[in-house]
Write a protein that holds these residues in place. Sequence first.
Motif, PDB file in Angstrom:
ATOM      1  N   ASN A  73       0.831  -1.205   0.000  1.00 54.22           N
ATOM      2  CA  ASN A  73       0.000   0.000   0.000  1.00 54.22           C
ATOM      3  C   ASN A  73       0.866   1.255   0.000  1.00 54.22           C
ATOM      4  O   ASN A  73       0.621   2.208  -0.749  1.00 54.22           O
ATOM      5  CB  ASN A  73      -0.920  -0.021   1.223  1.00 54.22           C
ATOM      6  CG  ASN A  73      -2.186   0.788   1.011  1.00 54.22           C
ATOM      7  OD1 ASN A  73      -2.239   1.674   0.166  1.00 54.22           O
ATOM      8  ND2 ASN A  73      -3.211   0.488   1.779  1.00 54.22           N
ATOM      9  N   ILE A 121      -3.066   1.825  -3.147  1.00 53.30           N
ATOM     10  CA  ILE A 121      -4.187   1.042  -2.659  1.00 53.30           C
ATOM     11  C   ILE A 121      -4.618  -0.041  -3.644  1.00 53.30           C
ATOM     12  O   ILE A 121      -5.016  -1.136  -3.245  1.00 53.30           O
ATOM     13  CB  ILE A 121      -5.376   1.971  -2.305  1.00 53.30           C
ATOM     14  CG1 ILE A 121      -6.482   1.193  -1.588  1.00 53.30           C
ATOM     15  CG2 ILE A 121      -5.900   2.671  -3.542  1.00 53.30           C
ATOM     16  CD1 ILE A 121      -7.561   2.097  -1.018  1.00 53.30           C
ATOM     17  N   VAL A 132      -6.365  -2.186   4.291  1.00 54.13           N
ATOM     18  CA  VAL A 132      -6.007  -1.406   3.102  1.00 54.13           C
ATOM     19  C   VAL A 132      -6.688  -0.038   3.123  1.00 54.13           C
ATOM     20  O   VAL A 132      -6.058   0.996   2.842  1.00 54.13           O
ATOM     21  CB  VAL A 132      -6.395  -2.173   1.814  1.00 54.13           C
ATOM     22  CG1 VAL A 132      -6.263  -1.273   0.587  1.00 54.13           C
ATOM     23  CG2 VAL A 132      -5.521  -3.414   1.656  1.00 54.13           C
TER      24      VAL A 132
END
Length: 207
Positions: free
Chosen positions: A49, A54, A106
């Motif tokens: 990430n 993302i 996330v």
Amino acid sequence: MQRTYFPGILAMAAIVVASNILVQFLFGQWLTWGAFTYPLAFLVTDVMNRVYGIKAARKVVLAGFIVGVFCSLIGTQIMGEFGPLVTLRIAIGSGLAFLTAQLLDVQIFDKLREGTWWKAPLSSTILGSSVDTAIFFTIAFSASLVWLEPGNDVGWVNEMRPILGIGPVAPLWVSLAIADWLVKLSLALLALLPFRLIVNKLLHRPA
């Protein structure tokens, strides 16, 4: 899928496979060896990430989920002393917990990515790990969900015992869940150092 994502996917797959194997071996009274490898999945997700964004992190999570489903399918075909190594409830709990917790990790990381470097990985891992533990142990062992798999006897894990041997009386699975959660919290803190080092190396920054 970009080639740069492959190391992350490979690392996630290795962690999922190792955890599915090591969960069969006890460590003390409340844990299995898998409890020490599975939390590393959050480290992989957070590194992806931070370095790639993302979308990359979500792809790695999806890859890990697919590998986990494959491992569960294999586990349902392997018979242990008390039946298949992976029951339907464990398979459902494991898959749902992994996907929900990792995607939550996330999302939280992405929201906090502009803050101090340690806030995003620590906050996302702690919250994701907590959700992971709650979902898995409730689905896999709670007596209230016995209807998910009536043929699976989970009476042993619902025996009433003092929590971790010292607390108030509760079903045994509550102690297992708390011990698992405490390991995840400890590793969330310990993982900050490798997170920092790996990210700096991948971004070619000094530590």
